[in-house]
Design an enzyme around this catalytic site. Structure first.
Site, PDB file in Angstrom:
ATOM      1  N   ASP A 160      41.201  33.062  52.879  1.00  0.00           N
ATOM      2  CA  ASP A 160      42.215  33.905  52.234  1.00  0.00           C
ATOM      3  C   ASP A 160      43.416  33.068  51.836  1.00  0.00           C
ATOM      4  O   ASP A 160      43.692  32.027  52.446  1.00  0.00           O
ATOM      5  CB  ASP A 160      42.716  34.977  53.225  1.00  0.00           C
ATOM      6  CG  ASP A 160      41.722  36.112  53.441  1.00  0.00           C
ATOM      7  OD1 ASP A 160      40.776  36.247  52.648  1.00  0.00           O
ATOM      8  OD2 ASP A 160      41.907  36.866  54.414  1.00  0.00           O
ATOM      9  N   ARG A 213      37.931  33.930  44.676  1.00  0.00           N
ATOM     10  CA  ARG A 213      38.260  35.364  44.637  1.00  0.00           C
ATOM     11  C   ARG A 213      39.609  35.453  43.911  1.00  0.00           C
ATOM     12  O   ARG A 213      40.572  34.805  44.323  1.00  0.00           O
ATOM     13  CB  ARG A 213      38.405  35.931  46.042  1.00  0.00           C
ATOM     14  CG  ARG A 213      38.974  37.358  46.042  1.00  0.00           C
ATOM     15  CD  ARG A 213      39.606  37.751  47.367  1.00  0.00           C
ATOM     16  NE  ARG A 213      38.621  37.838  48.423  1.00  0.00           N
ATOM     17  CZ  ARG A 213      38.917  37.606  49.701  1.00  0.00           C
ATOM     18  NH1 ARG A 213      40.144  37.267  50.073  1.00  0.00           N
ATOM     19  NH2 ARG A 213      37.980  37.698  50.615  1.00  0.00           N
TER      20      ARG A 213
END
Ligand code: FDA
Length: 304
Positions: free
Chosen positions: A130, A181
């Site tokens: 992340d 992402r």
């Protein structure tokens, strides 16, 4: 105003301790968090898989203050990787470097993340790192680049469309064949680093989405923004990009109607499932994105 207040409250230690330990807080969090244990996360994963969607599981937590907590979280991720394989689930894992101890000792974080990517590679699985606040952007990307060289295809990055630097970062990641992402970005960043206007963030998102889709690498388009999702589908159709060549991604508990609709139309959908006891900063960021959720949660709470 409310958004800024909620983001600033997301860093409030006292409120966090109170919320995470109170029964009401735990009940409130269930709307967006799968539960507190690995078993809760796996059960939620199975339910989402049964709806035809893949999953990325996130053990909630960030900025740990000692190496022991970091080891503990890495241990949960190892357990998750084994259980995902043992139960035949369609899921990978998402983690944050500060949760692996980056602020405590970068060597600890490095060792733990390497161990997890190696384990994921053995099981044919995948680790998404992340992206956090801008203080961590470079170290996070460097880590992903380095891990990808050792375990190609087993680790991916996250790019935030609000960051001015993102197009250059995307080009470097794509040149190495790294999966990305793409999200808008969830932290408070200053104007010299990040676009402040929603229209600018959205425009950059669409620009980056087009670069990703044309790259021939399997990326994740992570947003609940219906307009951008529509633009993504149109771009894919116009460029004859197969629906199997990328995936949409959304957060657990948000726009389930839209998740189902996208899937029914033949596109891929991955749901990001957070679990764990440290849900407070995550929940506050979700509330900041849509303060109306606050009223939704309170209504459900009082309805019992
Ligand atoms: P935007 O905030 O503009 O919202 C568009 C529409 O979506 C809203 O009008 C509303 O309808 C709906 N919506 C959005 N948020 C909602 C909410 N909380 N509740 C209900 N409806 C909502 N960020 C980051 O900095 N680092 C990361 O690693 C990640 N990882 C990540 C993974 C995945 C799978 C997703 C979907 C998102 C992230 N994010 C993230 C969070 C991301 O940066 C962003 O903060 C949120 O996704 C909200 O932005 P949207 O793109 O949804 O658009």
């Amino acid at each position: 105003m409310l958004r800024a207040l909620l983001i600033s409250l997301s860093g409030n230690r006292r409120l966090r301790t109170f919320a995470e330990n109170s029964p009401i807080g735990q009940r409130v969090s269930r709307r967006f968090v799968a539960g507190t244990t690995v078993e809760d996360a796996l059960n939620a994963t199975r339910a989402v898989n049964q709806r035809g969607m893949s999953v990325s599981v996130d053990n909630l937590g960030e900025n740990v203050t000692n190496a022991e907590e970091a080891h503990q979280s890495a241990g949960l991720y190892h357990q998750l990787l084994d259980e995902i394989t043992a139960r035949g689930l369609n899921a990978n894992i998402s983690l944050k470097l500060t949760h692996m101890g980056l602020d405590v000792d970068p060597r600890v974080a490095r060792e733990l993340v390497w161990g997890l990517v190696q384990h994921a590679a053995q099981l044919n699985n995948f680790v998404r790192v992340d992206m956090e606040g801008s203080a961590y952007t470079q170290v996070t990307l460097d880590t992903v680049h380095e891990l990808h060289r050792a375990y190609p295809g087993r680790v991916g990055a996250v790019i935030q469309a609000y960051m001015r630097r993102s197009q250059a970062d995307v080009e470097r990641l794509i040149a190495e064949g790294i999966r990305i992402r793409l999200c808008k970005g969830a932290y408070k960043e200053p104007p010299d680093l990040a676009f402040q206007k929603k229209s600018e963030v959205d425009a950059n998102y669409v620009r980056l989405m087009e670069i990703l889709l044309k790259s021939g690498i399997y990326h994740g388009i992570a947003t609940h923004d219906e307009r951008i999702i529509e633009q993504t589908k149109q771009f894919a159709r116009a460029e004859r990009i197969s629906p199997e060549a990328f995936e949409f991604q959304m957060l657990y508990g948000i726009r389930r109607d839209l998740q189902e609709k996208i899937l029914r139309q033949g596109w891929r959908m991955r749901v990001y499932i957070p679990f764990g006891t440290e849900w407070y900063p995550y929940l506050m960021r979700r509330l900041a994105e849509r303060p109306a959720n606050l009223f939704f949660i309170l209504r459900n709470l009082f309805r019992g």
